[in-house]
Scaffold this active site. Structure first.
Site, PDB file in Angstrom:
ATOM      1  N   ASN A   9       0.859  -1.186   0.000  1.00 52.83           N
ATOM      2  CA  ASN A   9       0.000   0.000   0.000  1.00 52.83           C
ATOM      3  C   ASN A   9       0.892   1.232   0.000  1.00 52.83           C
ATOM      4  OD1 ASN A   9      -1.930   1.977   0.376  1.00 52.83           O
ATOM      5  ND2 ASN A   9      -2.318   1.465   2.516  1.00 52.83           N
ATOM      6  N   LYS A  11       0.061   4.262  -0.207  1.00 50.75           N
ATOM      7  CA  LYS A  11      -0.576   5.423   0.410  1.00 50.75           C
ATOM      8  C   LYS A  11      -0.374   6.646  -0.499  1.00 50.75           C
ATOM      9  CE  LYS A  11      -0.147   3.248   4.897  1.00 50.75           C
ATOM     10  NZ  LYS A  11      -0.015   3.432   6.354  1.00 50.75           N
ATOM     11  N   HIS A  95      -9.687   0.897   5.115  1.00 50.29           N
ATOM     12  CA  HIS A  95      -8.381   1.094   5.751  1.00 50.29           C
ATOM     13  C   HIS A  95      -8.528   2.041   6.938  1.00 50.29           C
ATOM     14  CE1 HIS A  95      -4.195   2.318   6.332  1.00 50.29           C
ATOM     15  NE2 HIS A  95      -3.859   1.222   5.684  1.00 50.29           N
ATOM     16  N   GLU A  97      -6.853   4.445   8.001  1.00 53.28           N
ATOM     17  CA  GLU A  97      -6.666   5.868   7.714  1.00 53.28           C
ATOM     18  C   GLU A  97      -7.903   6.469   7.060  1.00 53.28           C
ATOM     19  OE1 GLU A  97      -1.890   5.149   7.266  1.00 53.28           O
ATOM     20  OE2 GLU A  97      -3.092   5.480   5.464  1.00 53.28           O
ATOM     21  N   GLU A 172      -5.376  -5.110  10.629  1.00 59.49           N
ATOM     22  CA  GLU A 172      -4.380  -4.068  10.842  1.00 59.49           C
ATOM     23  C   GLU A 172      -4.714  -3.323  12.128  1.00 59.49           C
ATOM     24  OE1 GLU A 172      -4.470  -0.949   7.929  1.00 59.49           O
ATOM     25  OE2 GLU A 172      -6.527  -0.503   8.455  1.00 59.49           O
ATOM     26  N   GLY A 178       2.066   2.398  10.931  1.00 56.18           N
ATOM     27  CA  GLY A 178       2.963   3.539  10.805  1.00 56.18           C
ATOM     28  C   GLY A 178       3.620   3.974  12.101  1.00 56.18           C
ATOM     29  N   SER A 217       3.144  -2.151  10.357  1.00 55.19           N
ATOM     30  CA  SER A 217       4.607  -2.116  10.490  1.00 55.19           C
ATOM     31  C   SER A 217       5.250  -3.457  10.148  1.00 55.19           C
ATOM     32  CB  SER A 217       5.017  -1.665  11.901  1.00 55.19           C
ATOM     33  OG  SER A 217       4.550  -0.353  12.160  1.00 55.19           O
TER      34      SER A 217
END
Length: 256
Positions: A9, A11, A95, A97, A172, A178, A217
């Site tokens: 991904n 991003k 996701h 985010e 996740e 991150g 991560s």
């Protein structure tokens, strides 16, 4: 036996020059690793470039999100057929985010999931809890609510099609995205097993076939241990997917 899947991904990263270098390096570096599947989910402006470089290679490409509508007055949105027009076979949905920064919900994720399978896109549904939810012991409650919102919208026909498209779940934990923190292999396995058991409530045979990948991560140094867990079928890789050497090392671990 489920084939491992590694999804990169990107991003909101990339440019035409660096993309070409990265993708060409992946094409060469992954050519000998044929025991797993690989996908890169790139920003929409670079999907055409990605298609031109990855066609007829062993690497698939996909979108990072999709709108639930095929067309209309939705400025800035991307429809399912726009992704398939550019050769996408996968799409990320839900996701963390998107949920946290753009206020997407379980219901909107379910609508996008439904639209994706109707467009013959393989959905990768992301589920996971925040640090506060994790510390409060609510991991299974949160993951179940995110999964159930999608499952409840799928009739038997759509569920069968989702299975035909090899739908993917990605666990996740938000506290590990991150941050440099990673769930231990045992923690990941525990949640992945819970996800598989949740799917089994709908269809036991399907549960044994669905790939559940870990995101948070993922790096070359921890990939092998994560992928060795019986219910961890690969990884959803963020920052490390922008480094060709690191991403190839993760993919190599998925081939073991």
């Amino acid at each position: 036996m489920r084939r491992n899947l590694v999804v990169g991904n990107w991003k909101m990263h990339g440019d035409i020059h660096s993309n070409e270098i990265l993708l060409n390096t992946l094409i060469t570096g992954l050519s000998d690793y044929k025991s797993a599947d690989y996908v890169v989910c790139v920003p929409n402006p670079y999907l055409h470039q990605t298609r031109s470089l990855l066609e007829n290679t062993g690497i698939a490409w996909g979108g990072q999100n999709v709108n639930q509508f095929e067309e209309g007055a939705f400025t800035g949105a991307v429809s399912p057929h726009m992704l398939t027009d550019l050769g996408c076979t996968y799409v990320l949905l839900g996701h963390s985010e998107r949920r946290v920064l753009f206020h997407e919900t379980n219901l909107s994720a379910a609508a996008r999931f439904d639209a994706s399978i109707k467009a013959n896109l393989t959905p990768i549904l992301c589920v996971g809890e925040t640090l506060a939810e994790h510390d409060a012991g609510l991991t299974e409650v949160i993951v179940a609510s995110q999964m159930d919102a999608v499952m409840a919208t799928l009739n038997d026909e759509n569920f069968a099609k989702a299975m035909e498209l090899n739908m993917v779940f990605a666990y996740e934990p938000v506290w590990a995205v991150g941050t440099g923190k990673t769930a231990t292999p045992e923690q990941a396995q525990e949640v992945h097993q819970f996800i598989r058991q949740r799917i089994a409530r709908r269809n036991a045979e399907a549960a044994s076939k669905v790939r559940i990948i870990y995101g948070g991560s993922v790096k070359a140094q921890n990939a092998a241990k994560l992928f060795s867990m019986p219910d961890v079928d690969g990884g959803l890789v963020g920052g490390a997917s922008l480094n060709a050497e690191e991403f190839i090392a993760i993919c190599k671990a998925a081939n073991a």
